[in-house]
Design a protein around this motif. Structure first.
Motif, mmCIF file in Angstrom:
data_model
loop_
_atom_site.group_PDB
_atom_site.id
_atom_site.type_symbol
_atom_site.label_atom_id
_atom_site.label_comp_id
_atom_site.label_asym_id
_atom_site.label_seq_id
_atom_site.Cartn_x
_atom_site.Cartn_y
_atom_site.Cartn_z
ATOM 1 N N MET A 49 9.474 -21.993 -36.565
ATOM 2 C CA MET A 49 8.222 -22.125 -35.816
ATOM 3 C C MET A 49 7.507 -20.775 -35.779
ATOM 4 O O MET A 49 8.053 -19.780 -35.294
ATOM 5 C CB MET A 49 8.503 -22.648 -34.421
ATOM 6 C CG MET A 49 9.093 -24.055 -34.446
ATOM 7 S SD MET A 49 9.280 -24.790 -32.810
ATOM 8 C CE MET A 49 7.562 -25.119 -32.422
ATOM 9 N N GLY A 50 6.281 -20.760 -36.300
ATOM 10 C CA GLY A 50 5.547 -19.515 -36.490
ATOM 11 C C GLY A 50 5.275 -18.722 -35.233
ATOM 12 O O GLY A 50 5.033 -17.517 -35.291
ATOM 13 N N SER A 51 5.305 -19.390 -34.086
ATOM 14 C CA SER A 51 5.053 -18.681 -32.832
ATOM 15 C C SER A 51 6.290 -17.961 -32.320
ATOM 16 O O SER A 51 6.221 -17.231 -31.318
ATOM 17 C CB SER A 51 4.574 -19.680 -31.774
ATOM 18 O OG SER A 51 5.568 -20.680 -31.545
ATOM 19 N N LYS A 52 7.428 -18.130 -32.987
ATOM 20 C CA LYS A 52 8.685 -17.549 -32.519
ATOM 21 C C LYS A 52 9.030 -16.290 -33.312
ATOM 22 O O LYS A 52 8.904 -16.270 -34.539
ATOM 23 C CB LYS A 52 9.817 -18.570 -32.650
ATOM 24 C CG LYS A 52 9.548 -19.882 -31.924
ATOM 25 C CD LYS A 52 9.363 -19.678 -30.432
ATOM 26 C CE LYS A 52 9.157 -21.014 -29.727
ATOM 27 N NZ LYS A 52 8.960 -20.844 -28.260
ATOM 28 N N PRO A 53 9.496 -15.236 -32.638
ATOM 29 C CA PRO A 53 9.749 -13.962 -33.321
ATOM 30 C C PRO A 53 10.872 -13.993 -34.344
ATOM 31 O O PRO A 53 10.904 -13.179 -35.267
ATOM 32 C CB PRO A 53 10.072 -12.999 -32.170
ATOM 33 C CG PRO A 53 10.503 -13.871 -31.033
ATOM 34 C CD PRO A 53 9.707 -15.119 -31.173
ATOM 35 N N ASN A 54 11.813 -14.917 -34.191
ATOM 36 C CA ASN A 54 12.955 -14.986 -35.110
ATOM 37 C C ASN A 54 12.886 -16.237 -35.983
ATOM 38 O O ASN A 54 13.903 -16.770 -36.414
ATOM 39 C CB ASN A 54 14.262 -14.986 -34.303
ATOM 40 C CG ASN A 54 15.462 -14.526 -35.105
ATOM 41 O OD1 ASN A 54 15.381 -13.571 -35.874
ATOM 42 N ND2 ASN A 54 16.584 -15.206 -34.936
ATOM 43 N N ALA A 59 15.159 -20.587 -39.514
ATOM 44 C CA ALA A 59 15.105 -21.567 -40.601
ATOM 45 C C ALA A 59 16.283 -21.399 -41.550
ATOM 46 O O ALA A 59 16.923 -22.380 -41.960
ATOM 47 C CB ALA A 59 13.785 -21.431 -41.354
ATOM 48 N N ARG A 60 16.588 -20.169 -41.928
ATOM 49 C CA ARG A 60 17.702 -19.935 -42.846
ATOM 50 C C ARG A 60 19.021 -20.366 -42.216
ATOM 51 O O ARG A 60 19.884 -20.947 -42.880
ATOM 52 C CB ARG A 60 17.759 -18.461 -43.246
ATOM 53 C CG ARG A 60 16.619 -18.044 -44.160
ATOM 54 C CD ARG A 60 16.813 -16.648 -44.719
ATOM 55 N NE ARG A 60 16.681 -15.610 -43.702
ATOM 56 C CZ ARG A 60 17.678 -14.903 -43.202
ATOM 57 N NH1 ARG A 60 18.926 -15.108 -43.621
ATOM 58 N NH2 ARG A 60 17.453 -13.973 -42.288
ATOM 59 N N GLY A 93 23.234 -22.587 -33.136
ATOM 60 C CA GLY A 93 23.155 -21.705 -31.972
ATOM 61 C C GLY A 93 24.043 -20.479 -32.120
ATOM 62 O O GLY A 93 23.671 -19.371 -31.717
ATOM 63 N N MET A 94 25.223 -20.643 -32.718
ATOM 64 C CA MET A 94 26.126 -19.514 -32.945
ATOM 65 C C MET A 94 25.558 -18.559 -33.995
ATOM 66 O O MET A 94 25.662 -17.344 -33.869
ATOM 67 C CB MET A 94 27.500 -20.019 -33.374
ATOM 68 C CG MET A 94 28.246 -20.793 -32.304
ATOM 69 S SD MET A 94 29.762 -21.566 -32.932
ATOM 70 C CE MET A 94 30.696 -20.127 -33.452
ATOM 71 N N ARG A 95 24.912 -19.121 -35.028
ATOM 72 C CA ARG A 95 24.430 -18.298 -36.143
ATOM 73 C C ARG A 95 23.210 -17.458 -35.787
ATOM 74 O O ARG A 95 22.988 -16.417 -36.394
ATOM 75 C CB ARG A 95 24.129 -19.175 -37.356
ATOM 76 C CG ARG A 95 25.381 -19.585 -38.137
ATOM 77 C CD ARG A 95 25.016 -20.201 -39.464
ATOM 78 N NE ARG A 95 26.182 -20.363 -40.338
ATOM 79 C CZ ARG A 95 26.664 -19.427 -41.133
ATOM 80 N NH1 ARG A 95 26.092 -18.236 -41.144
ATOM 81 N NH2 ARG A 95 27.711 -19.661 -41.895
ATOM 82 N N VAL A 96 22.402 -17.903 -34.840
ATOM 83 C CA VAL A 96 21.206 -17.119 -34.496
ATOM 84 C C VAL A 96 21.501 -16.023 -33.473
ATOM 85 O O VAL A 96 20.632 -15.180 -33.200
ATOM 86 C CB VAL A 96 20.057 -18.011 -33.989
ATOM 87 C CG1 VAL A 96 19.635 -18.992 -35.064
ATOM 88 C CG2 VAL A 96 20.417 -18.722 -32.696
ATOM 89 N N GLU A 101 18.107 -18.862 -28.724
ATOM 90 C CA GLU A 101 17.765 -20.049 -29.490
ATOM 91 C C GLU A 101 16.264 -20.316 -29.428
ATOM 92 O O GLU A 101 15.649 -20.681 -30.433
ATOM 93 C CB GLU A 101 18.545 -21.257 -28.956
ATOM 94 C CG GLU A 101 20.039 -21.159 -29.202
ATOM 95 C CD GLU A 101 20.773 -22.439 -28.835
ATOM 96 O OE1 GLU A 101 20.090 -23.458 -28.539
ATOM 97 O OE2 GLU A 101 22.012 -22.437 -28.853
ATOM 98 N N GLU A 102 15.672 -20.143 -28.268
ATOM 99 C CA GLU A 102 14.233 -20.394 -28.113
ATOM 100 C C GLU A 102 13.403 -19.511 -29.045
ATOM 101 O O GLU A 102 12.409 -19.957 -29.626
ATOM 102 C CB GLU A 102 13.813 -20.158 -26.661
ATOM 103 C CG GLU A 102 12.343 -20.479 -26.410
ATOM 104 C CD GLU A 102 11.946 -20.267 -24.963
ATOM 105 O OE1 GLU A 102 10.736 -20.394 -24.664
ATOM 106 O OE2 GLU A 102 12.830 -19.974 -24.129
ATOM 107 N N ASP A 103 13.809 -18.266 -29.225
ATOM 108 C CA ASP A 103 13.065 -17.344 -30.086
ATOM 109 C C ASP A 103 13.341 -17.581 -31.570
ATOM 110 O O ASP A 103 12.728 -16.938 -32.426
ATOM 111 C CB ASP A 103 13.414 -15.895 -29.744
ATOM 112 C CG ASP A 103 12.749 -15.436 -28.457
ATOM 113 O OD1 ASP A 103 11.794 -16.103 -28.018
ATOM 114 O OD2 ASP A 103 13.189 -14.409 -27.892
ATOM 115 N N SER A 104 14.266 -18.483 -31.873
ATOM 116 C CA SER A 104 14.644 -18.764 -33.261
ATOM 117 C C SER A 104 14.321 -20.197 -33.670
ATOM 118 O O SER A 104 14.781 -20.664 -34.717
ATOM 119 C CB SER A 104 16.149 -18.533 -33.444
ATOM 120 O OG SER A 104 16.544 -17.269 -32.976
ATOM 121 N N ALA A 105 13.523 -20.894 -32.876
ATOM 122 C CA ALA A 105 13.307 -22.324 -33.056
ATOM 123 C C ALA A 105 12.873 -22.677 -34.479
ATOM 124 O O ALA A 105 12.041 -22.000 -35.084
ATOM 125 C CB ALA A 105 12.273 -22.833 -32.056
ATOM 126 N N ALA A 106 13.464 -23.740 -35.018
ATOM 127 C CA ALA A 106 13.172 -24.171 -36.388
ATOM 128 C C ALA A 106 13.400 -25.666 -36.507
ATOM 129 O O ALA A 106 14.355 -26.204 -35.952
ATOM 130 C CB ALA A 106 14.064 -23.431 -37.388
#
Length: 248
Positions: A49-54, A59-60, A93-96, A101-106
């Protein structure tokens, strides 16, 4: 029999950075993978999600989480689709970590054909997951997106596996194909265009050598025909070769 089936199930895909991210000097926030293992053959597509910093990492890691989850899931006899989705959430969740999680949403969309031949397609968030049957009929997984472009669920946002859309089939018939794509592509596919697009992808790209195919696909995605397109673009196709070696 299982080995023969899996050899008939093929896949390919590509991902390119969109014009907007090129101008802004930002990375491609889409990701995709095609994988084979004891679980079968699978394709995965994710859009950070483009609005999220991570977003890029989110996504990866979605692709890696599905890959890991499939390997665990395949070892549990009679494991349900819900168990697989729960594993995806936990492993993602473990990988990010240590980022939230919120800042890594995909978003996350994947399709897998098991050694038994069973097909499972799962979709969380926007983009498209579509099955083109051997007779040309198209089945879309999940409802069409409504609302503004930033109003979607995703890993890091979803509170329950009930937010996923899932289709299972006893098999993927010879000549049938599955398309997964992020919204940079999905938003430009309307109605009958979906089936025609899948058919074109298989007919034009499926039987190229992998390196040649990847370059050709990337060229097509960078030169997308929709005027003023901006988004990153990612697609993956999984198809079952028919007796003649192709899709109908």
């Amino acid at each position: 029999m299982a080995q023969k089936l899996l050899s008939q199930v093929q896949c390919f895909g590509a991902s390119v950075k969109g014009p907007l991210h090129k101008r802004e000097g930002r990375p491609n926030e889409d990701a995709w993978e095609s994988i084979r293992g004891s679980f079968g053959t699978a394709i995965i597509v994710s859009d950070g999600m483009g609005s999220k910093p991570n977003a890029c990492t989110g996504a990866r890691m979605a692709c890696r989480a599905v890959k890991d989850a499939l390997q665990y899931w395949a070892k549990i006899e009679g494991a349900s689709a819900v168990m697989l989705l729960r594993l995806v959430h936990i492993l993602w969740g473990m990988r990010v970590l240590p980022v939230s999680e919120e800042d890594s949403a995909a978003t996350c969309v994947f399709a897998v054909v098991a050694p038994s031949g069973e097909l499972l397609v799962a979709k969380l968030g926007d983009g498209i997951a579509a099955i083109r049957e051997s007779d040309g009929k198209v089945v879309l997984v999940g409802d069409e997106r409504t609302g503004f472009c930033n109003q979607t669920t995703a890993l890091g946002i979803a509170k329950s596996t009930k937010e996923w859309s899932v289709i299972t089939r006893p098999s993927l018939s010879p000549g049938a194909a599955v398309l997964l794509a992020t919204d940079g592509i999905a938003d430009d596919l309307i109605g009958e265009q979906v089936g025609d697009f899948i058919k074109c992808l298989v007919e034009e790209f499926a039987y190229m050598k992998p390196a040649v195919r990847w370059r050709a696909l990337c060229h097509e995605l960078r030169n997308w025909s929709t005027p003023k397109h901006q988004d990153d673009k990612t697609l993956a196709v999984l198809w079952h070769q028919n007796d003649l070696g192709g899709a109908v």
